[in-house]
Design an enzyme around this catalytic site. Structure first.
Site, mmCIF file in Angstrom:
data_model
loop_
_atom_site.group_PDB
_atom_site.id
_atom_site.type_symbol
_atom_site.label_atom_id
_atom_site.label_comp_id
_atom_site.label_asym_id
_atom_site.label_seq_id
_atom_site.Cartn_x
_atom_site.Cartn_y
_atom_site.Cartn_z
ATOM 1 N N TYR A 24 -5.251 -28.226 -0.714
ATOM 2 C CA TYR A 24 -5.446 -26.826 -0.303
ATOM 3 C C TYR A 24 -4.160 -26.112 0.092
ATOM 4 O O TYR A 24 -4.178 -24.915 0.375
ATOM 5 C CB TYR A 24 -6.457 -26.763 0.850
ATOM 6 C CG TYR A 24 -7.823 -27.280 0.457
ATOM 7 C CD1 TYR A 24 -8.568 -26.633 -0.526
ATOM 8 C CD2 TYR A 24 -8.365 -28.426 1.036
ATOM 9 C CE1 TYR A 24 -9.812 -27.111 -0.908
ATOM 10 C CE2 TYR A 24 -9.608 -28.916 0.669
ATOM 11 C CZ TYR A 24 -10.328 -28.253 -0.308
ATOM 12 O OH TYR A 24 -11.554 -28.717 -0.688
ATOM 13 N N HIS A 101 -11.958 -19.798 -5.028
ATOM 14 C CA HIS A 101 -11.724 -21.147 -4.508
ATOM 15 C C HIS A 101 -10.240 -21.441 -4.641
ATOM 16 O O HIS A 101 -9.643 -21.153 -5.695
ATOM 17 C CB HIS A 101 -12.520 -22.204 -5.289
ATOM 18 C CG HIS A 101 -13.996 -22.032 -5.166
ATOM 19 N ND1 HIS A 101 -14.710 -22.515 -4.098
ATOM 20 C CD2 HIS A 101 -14.888 -21.391 -5.957
ATOM 21 C CE1 HIS A 101 -15.985 -22.201 -4.244
ATOM 22 N NE2 HIS A 101 -16.124 -21.518 -5.369
HETATM 23 C C1 DQA Z 1 -13.071 -24.756 -1.789
HETATM 24 C C2 DQA Z 1 -13.622 -25.800 -2.770
HETATM 25 C C3 DQA Z 1 -14.912 -26.419 -2.239
HETATM 26 O O1 DQA Z 1 -15.381 -27.402 -3.144
HETATM 27 C C4 DQA Z 1 -14.671 -27.067 -0.902
HETATM 28 O O2 DQA Z 1 -15.892 -27.549 -0.372
HETATM 29 C C5 DQA Z 1 -13.992 -26.179 0.062
HETATM 30 C C6 DQA Z 1 -12.895 -25.333 -0.400
HETATM 31 C C7 DQA Z 1 -11.710 -24.221 -2.257
HETATM 32 O O3 DQA Z 1 -11.309 -23.164 -1.765
HETATM 33 O O4 DQA Z 1 -11.050 -24.845 -3.093
HETATM 34 O O5 DQA Z 1 -14.251 -26.216 1.260
HETATM 35 O O6 DQA Z 1 -13.974 -23.667 -1.739
#
Ligand code: DQA
Length: 144
Positions: A24, A101
């Site tokens: 992330y 995402h």
């Molecule tokens: C997310 C991707 C999702 O699968 C995960 O549960 C998240 C973050 C992303 O920003 O990449 O919490 O939404």
């Protein structure tokens, strides 16, 4: 008065910066909020930026969106893969919706490949990290 773009963030996104930085990135949610504000201001929009770990908060905020926002950006996080309630709330909206995402959910575990938000979103951006929020602001601004 500038139009508002509502930016909703789901569970665990308050932990960005500490949370699996290899996936992330190292920016915090506050960093992303600051970047969103700068880009929105540049394009003549206001940002209302929120995060909750509670599904019901997200549902309530989505219900309130038509009264206060011209467009919606949502990173539903884990709820995106599971929440019929968020899907149903989004169906009520006629304002444009961008699903964001940070990670490329399609290149990850199979349970992340499906999103309940995508079928009711105007468009989806994933895999570009925090820039995805900026791209979403630009996409909504262009549409509005
Ligand atoms: C997310 C991707 C999702 O699968 C995960 O549960 C998240 C973050 C992303 O920003 O990449 O919490 O939404």
């Amino acid at each position: 008065m500038p139009k508002t773009i509502l930016v909703l963030n789901g569970p665990n996104l308050n932990m960005l910066g500490k949370r699996e930085p290899g996936i992330y990135g190292v920016k915090t949610l506050a960093d992303i909020e600051a970047d969103c504000r700068a880009e929105a201001e540049r394009l003549g929009f206001d940002i209302d930026f929120r995060q909750s770990n509670m599904e019901g908060d997200l549902v309530t905020w989505i219900q309130e969106a038509p009264d206060m926002a011209a467009g919606l950006i949502i990173n539903p996080a884990g709820y995106g893969h599971t929440s019929i309630a968020i899907h149903d709330a989004l169906r009520l909206l006629s304002i444009p919706i961008a699903e964001v995402h940070l990670s490329n959910i399609h290149a990850r575990e199979e349970f992340r490949h499906k999103t309940m938000v995508a079928p009711v979103a105007t468009g989806v951006i994933c895999g570009f990290g925090p820039i995805g929020y900026i791209l979403a602001i630009q996409a909504l601004a262009a549409r509005l």
